[in-house]
Design a protein around this motif. Structure first.
Motif, mmCIF file in Angstrom:
data_model
loop_
_atom_site.group_PDB
_atom_site.id
_atom_site.type_symbol
_atom_site.label_atom_id
_atom_site.label_comp_id
_atom_site.label_asym_id
_atom_site.label_seq_id
_atom_site.Cartn_x
_atom_site.Cartn_y
_atom_site.Cartn_z
ATOM 1 N N VAL A 16 0.840 -1.202 0.000
ATOM 2 C CA VAL A 16 0.000 0.000 0.000
ATOM 3 C C VAL A 16 0.875 1.252 0.000
ATOM 4 C CG1 VAL A 16 -1.649 1.327 1.365
ATOM 5 C CG2 VAL A 16 -1.974 -1.121 1.088
ATOM 6 N N GLU A 17 1.936 1.240 0.798
ATOM 7 C CA GLU A 17 2.822 2.401 0.869
ATOM 8 C C GLU A 17 3.525 2.647 -0.462
ATOM 9 O OE1 GLU A 17 6.191 4.304 3.819
ATOM 10 O OE2 GLU A 17 5.850 2.143 3.859
ATOM 11 N N SER A 18 3.999 1.587 -1.108
ATOM 12 C CA SER A 18 4.705 1.773 -2.381
ATOM 13 C C SER A 18 3.764 2.289 -3.464
ATOM 14 C CB SER A 18 5.367 0.475 -2.822
ATOM 15 O OG SER A 18 4.395 -0.488 -3.157
ATOM 16 N N ILE A 19 2.519 1.809 -3.474
ATOM 17 C CA ILE A 19 1.560 2.279 -4.477
ATOM 18 C C ILE A 19 1.173 3.731 -4.213
ATOM 19 C CG2 ILE A 19 -0.802 1.967 -5.316
ATOM 20 C CD1 ILE A 19 -0.376 -1.048 -4.931
ATOM 21 N N ALA A 20 1.015 4.098 -2.950
ATOM 22 C CA ALA A 20 0.651 5.481 -2.617
ATOM 23 C C ALA A 20 1.791 6.442 -2.939
ATOM 24 C CB ALA A 20 0.270 5.587 -1.150
ATOM 25 N N GLN A 21 3.033 6.019 -2.770
ATOM 26 C CA GLN A 21 4.176 6.874 -3.101
ATOM 27 C C GLN A 21 4.410 6.941 -4.604
ATOM 28 O OE1 GLN A 21 7.479 5.406 -0.825
ATOM 29 N NE2 GLN A 21 7.026 6.743 0.898
ATOM 30 N N GLU A 22 4.062 5.875 -5.291
ATOM 31 C CA GLU A 22 4.252 5.809 -6.736
ATOM 32 C C GLU A 22 3.435 6.878 -7.451
ATOM 33 O OE1 GLU A 22 3.063 2.332 -9.529
ATOM 34 O OE2 GLU A 22 4.549 1.608 -8.102
ATOM 35 N N ASN A 23 2.176 7.000 -7.078
ATOM 36 C CA ASN A 23 1.298 7.989 -7.679
ATOM 37 C C ASN A 23 0.499 8.685 -6.581
ATOM 38 O OD1 ASN A 23 -0.212 9.551 -9.344
ATOM 39 N ND2 ASN A 23 -1.414 7.895 -10.211
ATOM 40 N N PRO A 24 0.999 9.810 -6.063
ATOM 41 C CA PRO A 24 0.296 10.478 -4.966
ATOM 42 C C PRO A 24 -1.025 11.113 -5.386
ATOM 43 C CG PRO A 24 2.246 11.716 -5.611
ATOM 44 C CD PRO A 24 2.267 10.453 -6.382
ATOM 45 N N TRP A 25 -1.264 11.260 -6.691
ATOM 46 C CA TRP A 25 -2.492 11.873 -7.183
ATOM 47 C C TRP A 25 -3.637 10.874 -7.293
ATOM 48 C CZ3 TRP A 25 -2.469 17.049 -7.784
ATOM 49 C CH2 TRP A 25 -1.231 17.666 -7.825
ATOM 50 N N SER A 26 -3.382 9.605 -7.050
ATOM 51 C CA SER A 26 -4.422 8.584 -7.241
ATOM 52 C C SER A 26 -5.479 8.662 -6.142
ATOM 53 C CB SER A 26 -3.800 7.190 -7.276
ATOM 54 O OG SER A 26 -3.145 6.920 -6.072
ATOM 55 N N SER A 27 -6.700 8.361 -6.527
ATOM 56 C CA SER A 27 -7.802 8.369 -5.570
ATOM 57 C C SER A 27 -7.801 7.064 -4.783
ATOM 58 C CB SER A 27 -9.125 8.543 -6.308
ATOM 59 O OG SER A 27 -9.368 7.426 -7.131
ATOM 60 N N LEU A 28 -8.675 7.002 -3.791
ATOM 61 C CA LEU A 28 -8.780 5.791 -2.983
ATOM 62 C C LEU A 28 -9.277 4.618 -3.829
ATOM 63 C CD1 LEU A 28 -8.452 4.611 -0.177
ATOM 64 C CD2 LEU A 28 -10.792 5.309 0.315
ATOM 65 N N GLN A 29 -10.174 4.897 -4.768
ATOM 66 C CA GLN A 29 -10.677 3.839 -5.647
ATOM 67 C C GLN A 29 -9.560 3.312 -6.554
ATOM 68 O OE1 GLN A 29 -13.775 2.428 -5.556
ATOM 69 N NE2 GLN A 29 -12.858 0.955 -6.945
ATOM 70 N N GLU A 30 -8.714 4.204 -7.053
ATOM 71 C CA GLU A 30 -7.591 3.761 -7.886
ATOM 72 C C GLU A 30 -6.596 2.928 -7.084
ATOM 73 O OE1 GLU A 30 -6.129 7.446 -9.344
ATOM 74 O OE2 GLU A 30 -7.642 7.598 -10.920
ATOM 75 N N LEU A 31 -6.352 3.306 -5.817
ATOM 76 C CA LEU A 31 -5.487 2.492 -4.951
ATOM 77 C C LEU A 31 -6.080 1.101 -4.746
ATOM 78 C CD1 LEU A 31 -4.453 4.966 -2.109
ATOM 79 C CD2 LEU A 31 -2.964 3.967 -3.805
ATOM 80 N N THR A 32 -7.390 1.055 -4.511
ATOM 81 C CA THR A 32 -8.061 -0.225 -4.297
ATOM 82 C C THR A 32 -7.976 -1.095 -5.544
ATOM 83 O OG1 THR A 32 -9.582 0.912 -2.826
ATOM 84 C CG2 THR A 32 -10.218 -1.272 -3.532
ATOM 85 N N ASP A 33 -8.225 -0.503 -6.715
ATOM 86 C CA ASP A 33 -8.161 -1.259 -7.962
ATOM 87 C C ASP A 33 -6.762 -1.791 -8.229
ATOM 88 O OD1 ASP A 33 -10.839 -0.739 -8.311
ATOM 89 O OD2 ASP A 33 -10.518 0.924 -9.714
ATOM 90 N N LYS A 34 -5.759 -0.964 -7.932
ATOM 91 C CA LYS A 34 -4.371 -1.398 -8.154
ATOM 92 C C LYS A 34 -4.014 -2.566 -7.235
ATOM 93 C CE LYS A 34 -0.128 -0.204 -9.682
ATOM 94 N NZ LYS A 34 0.383 0.431 -10.833
ATOM 95 N N LEU A 35 -4.465 -2.507 -5.980
ATOM 96 C CA LEU A 35 -4.206 -3.624 -5.056
ATOM 97 C C LEU A 35 -4.965 -4.878 -5.472
ATOM 98 C CD1 LEU A 35 -4.191 -1.729 -1.682
ATOM 99 C CD2 LEU A 35 -2.285 -2.968 -2.675
ATOM 100 N N HIS A 36 -6.158 -4.708 -6.013
ATOM 101 C CA HIS A 36 -6.922 -5.876 -6.460
ATOM 102 C C HIS A 36 -6.259 -6.529 -7.666
ATOM 103 C CE1 HIS A 36 -10.999 -5.137 -4.313
ATOM 104 N NE2 HIS A 36 -9.969 -4.777 -3.570
ATOM 105 N N THR A 37 -5.577 -5.739 -8.524
ATOM 106 C CA THR A 37 -4.845 -6.348 -9.641
ATOM 107 C C THR A 37 -3.633 -7.128 -9.152
ATOM 108 O OG1 THR A 37 -3.544 -4.335 -9.998
ATOM 109 C CG2 THR A 37 -5.555 -4.579 -11.303
ATOM 110 N N LEU A 38 -3.120 -6.768 -7.962
ATOM 111 C CA LEU A 38 -2.013 -7.511 -7.363
ATOM 112 C C LEU A 38 -2.510 -8.690 -6.538
ATOM 113 C CD1 LEU A 38 0.201 -4.526 -6.158
ATOM 114 C CD2 LEU A 38 0.566 -5.981 -8.153
#
Length: 145
Positions: A16-38
């Motif tokens: 979660v930390e690496s994804i949030a640092q990777e793209n700080p402009w992403s919304s909570l839904q985009e973070l959730t979708d990215k984690l679900h792809t992982l």
């Protein structure tokens, strides 16, 4: 301990930390979708709580003028030259006239985009909202003292 066991492990927290640092402009839904792809199945509220526990805060991005590397070097050179000049002339500040500027735009209120950042990272280049000149109509006022 009573209650449900914690679903978020240290590995998930690091992801979660690496994804949030990777793209700080992403919304909570985009973070959730990215984690679900992982293949990490966690709900939005759990991700939001984890991001907050990691020290990220959702803030409106700072607006700064766009400065490329050449302009940054030129500004640093100007500041160093000014510092040398001011150290030689202490009375110079007494003769200064200070100016202030106020600008009102009539296009309407444009809400700033939010960015997820840790404290102390407000002015890093990836977290700044670019500000370019546009065709909006505005009135500017100057004052000096």
């Amino acid at each position: 301990r009573a209650g449900r066991p914690v679903k978020i492990t240290k590995d998930i927290s690091k992801a979660v930390e690496s994804i949030a640092q990777e793209n700080p402009w992403s919304s909570l839904q985009e973070l959730t979708d990215k984690l679900h792809t992982l293949d990490i199945k966690i709900g939005r509220s759990s991700i939001n709580r984890t991001v907050q526990q990691l020290g990220f805060q959702l803030r409106i991005s700072r607006k700064k003028p766009y400065l490329d590397n050449f302009k940054k070097i030129r500004w640093k050179y100007w500041c160093k030259r000014l510092r040398r000049r001011l150290s030689k002339a202490g009375k110079w500040w007494r003769r200064m006239v200070w100016l202030d500027e106020c600008k009102v735009e009539f296009e309407g209120y444009r809400r700033g985009k939010r960015v997820r950042i840790k404290s102390g990272q407000e002015y890093s280049d990836q977290n700044l909202a670019p500000s370019f000149r546009s065709g909006r109509f505005g009135v500017g006022c100057w004052a000096s003292f």
